[in-house]
Enzyme design. Structure first.
Site, PDB file in Angstrom:
ATOM      1  N   GLY A 217       0.825  -1.204   0.000  1.00  0.00           N
ATOM      2  CA  GLY A 217       0.000   0.000   0.000  1.00  0.00           C
ATOM      3  C   GLY A 217       0.852   1.243   0.000  1.00  0.00           C
ATOM      4  O   GLY A 217       2.022   1.230  -0.396  1.00  0.00           O
ATOM      5  N   SER A 218       0.271   2.332   0.470  1.00  0.00           N
ATOM      6  CA  SER A 218       0.964   3.618   0.442  1.00  0.00           C
ATOM      7  C   SER A 218       2.089   3.664   1.467  1.00  0.00           C
ATOM      8  O   SER A 218       2.081   2.933   2.466  1.00  0.00           O
ATOM      9  CB  SER A 218      -0.025   4.746   0.729  1.00  0.00           C
ATOM     10  OG  SER A 218      -0.428   4.725   2.092  1.00  0.00           O
ATOM     11  N   GLY A 222       2.081   2.326   5.256  1.00  0.00           N
ATOM     12  CA  GLY A 222       3.115   1.355   5.571  1.00  0.00           C
ATOM     13  C   GLY A 222       3.922   1.742   6.793  1.00  0.00           C
ATOM     14  O   GLY A 222       4.301   0.879   7.611  1.00  0.00           O
ATOM     15  N   GLU A 239       5.691  -3.385   0.923  1.00  0.00           N
ATOM     16  CA  GLU A 239       5.873  -2.972  -0.474  1.00  0.00           C
ATOM     17  C   GLU A 239       5.029  -1.731  -0.649  1.00  0.00           C
ATOM     18  O   GLU A 239       3.801  -1.791  -0.634  1.00  0.00           O
ATOM     19  CB  GLU A 239       5.441  -4.097  -1.419  1.00  0.00           C
ATOM     20  CG  GLU A 239       5.946  -3.886  -2.840  1.00  0.00           C
ATOM     21  CD  GLU A 239       4.904  -3.264  -3.745  1.00  0.00           C
ATOM     22  OE1 GLU A 239       5.027  -2.043  -4.004  1.00  0.00           O
ATOM     23  OE2 GLU A 239       3.999  -3.971  -4.184  1.00  0.00           O
ATOM     24  N   CYS A 273       1.965   1.000  -8.340  1.00  0.00           N
ATOM     25  CA  CYS A 273       3.146   1.468  -7.621  1.00  0.00           C
ATOM     26  C   CYS A 273       4.385   1.464  -8.511  1.00  0.00           C
ATOM     27  O   CYS A 273       5.320   2.226  -8.276  1.00  0.00           O
ATOM     28  CB  CYS A 273       3.391   0.618  -6.384  1.00  0.00           C
ATOM     29  SG  CYS A 273       3.672  -1.140  -6.754  1.00  0.00           S
TER      30      CYS A 273
END
Length: 472
Positions: A217-218, A222, A239, A273
């Site tokens: 995620g963001s 994170g 990630e 991403c």
């Protein structure tokens, strides 16, 4: 708490529900998360004790089911996340790849390795063993593939899983995963799908039975997950976001480079991403490259994602649309030039090309997560490397050139977890390690041998024959 779904469909009425109703999915309260974690912890030892081939067989049956998916699955990709049909089909193929890889992974951690001991009569061996219960928190942009990227290898290696899908995609990223493994014969208690928002995610991380958290995620979210997991001394694999550079050298085939760059920035409306976030182009070809990139952007059909001809669908929600519009407007106000695009209709943002973009402008400094291609000119390789690395992120990068040697020389200097020569940045295969550095991750990786590292841990066993005696 969802551990399975009716055998006839992974969501009753899924073919007719409006997208808004998915937001009304039953939220998993903290008490339900605790109950799921306790049930998973109770079921996991028996699963880990099974032969690797038995676990692999479940993964192979899930793969066979996904190869002939329910007819409404593609429609759900479109309606839940705004994915265009080619993207939905691409994700299905990638999800099948994750299952196939995980099935082959099941036996890779089984054989212990003999180690030398300096003590006479003592033998030693080390082996990778399951962590126990793994928490998996996933985003909406590749909901099925990113769920299976963690769920499948974690199960294959003997763990139980709590899966918390994003609230935007609770069906494709959650209920369908439960249906798939239920139909494949996964024993009860090993996979719990827990729909909900941030509070549910926090409850998953905090559950005492959860030994490891896999989060995609963001960067901001994170960091929050990492703080909570770190305080509890739990393993965490992150990630996170990226602001990925696509470097075009002077000898590149300009049209081919622009085609690669357009795909990297505009596929799934830039909501990946690993999307190309910045186009760094040698001055000698920058004008031609920008014109070719704009031509390709203007040729893309934007609109209804259900239309098979559409290539640019809507952004995930109004908040993301507002962010993308603001980044474009602020960057133009700071001196960049709007080459094409920049307009919106509903939540659809036309593919947009900006040039004269410099560090300090929002389109250079921030992860956009929308169909925007900022072009920045460089004079030489040193400046290209400096510009590529002028970000806290370090997920992916790519170098496009005519001479592979020149591209390799630049690629070797870039600070990124993944670097692609002769390609763009949207590259992912299940058997290849995937992850970033800096604000893009904490050093963990998915895929290939990294999957064993992520979802198992070392256990050392020594044996002394005869039993050792001590003077105390």
């Amino acid at each position: 708490m969802i551990t399975s779904a009716p055998s006839g469909s992974f969501l009753p009425g899924a073919g007719t529900e409006a997208p808004e109703t998915t937001e009304a999915e039953v939220r998993a309260a903290a008490a339900e998360v605790r109950a799921a974690a306790a049930e998973a912890a109770a079921a996991q030892p028996g699963w880990a004790a099974r032969a690797p081939g038995e676990r692999a067989a479940v993964l192979r049956r899930a793969l066979a089911l996904l190869a002939a998916p329910p007819p409404d699955l593609t429609d759900l990709f479109v309606r839940e996340s705004g994915a265009v049909r080619p993207k939905a089909e691409m994700e299905l193929g990638a999800a099948m790849g994750e299952l196939a890889f995980a099935a082959g992974l099941a036996g890779q951690a089984a054989a212990p390795a003999a180690l030398d001991s300096t003590v006479e009569g003592r033998t030693a061996r080390a082996e990778r063993v399951p962590l126990g219960v793994v928490g998996v928190i996933t985003p909406w942009n590749m909901p099925l593939m990113l769920a299976l990227r963690s769920v499948a290898p974690a199960l294959a290696l003997g763990n139980a899983v709590l899966l918390k899908p994003d609230p935007h995609t609770p069906v494709v990223g959650g209920r369908f995963v439960a249906w798939l493994f239920r139909r494949a014969g996964l024993p009860d208690g090993l996979l719990h799908v827990l729909p909900g928002g941030a509070a549910t995610g926090t409850a998953v991380v905090e559950a005492p039975e959860v030994a490891m958290v896999s989060f995609t995620g963001s960067t901001e979210a994170g960091r929050s997950v990492a703080r909570t997991a770190g305080g509890l001394l739990k393993k965490v694999s992150l990630e996170l976001g990226g602001n990925n550079a696509f470097v075009v050298l002077a000898d590149a085939d300009v049209d081919a480079a622009a085609s690669a760059g357009a795909f990297g920035s505009f596929v799934h409306s830039g909501q990946l991403c690993i999307a190309v976030g910045r186009h760094l182009v040698h001055r000698s070809v920058a004008e031609r490259y920008t014109a070719a990139l704009a031509q390709k952007a203007e040729a893309l059909t934007a609109g209804d994602p259900a239309d098979p001809a559409t290539r640019i669908g809507p952004l995930i929600d109004e908040r993301q649309l507002a962010k993308v519009r603001a980044i474009v407007a602020d960057t133009v106000a700071a001196g960049a030039r709007l080459v094409c695009g920049g307009t919106t209709e509903g939540r659809v943002h036309r593919p947009t090309v900006l040039d004269r973009v410099r560090p300090g402008m929002r389109a250079f400094d921030e992860e956009i997560f929308g169909p925007v291609a900022p072009v920045t000119v460089f004079e030489d390789d040193d400046e290209a490397v400096a510009l590529a690395d002028a970000t806290g992120h370090g997920l992916a990068a790519a170098v496009y050139a005519g001479a592979p040697e020149a591209a390799r020389a630049v690629a070797a200097r870039l600070r990124a977890g993944m670097v692609h020569v002769g390609d763009q940045t949207v590259v992912s295969e299940p058997q290849l390690p995937f992850g970033g550095v800096g604000s893009s991750g904490n050093g963990g990786r998915f895929g290939g041998p990294a999957a064993v590292e992520a979802f198992t841990q070392w256990r050392l066993t020594t044996e002394s024959t005869p039993p050792r005696r001590y003077p105390f």
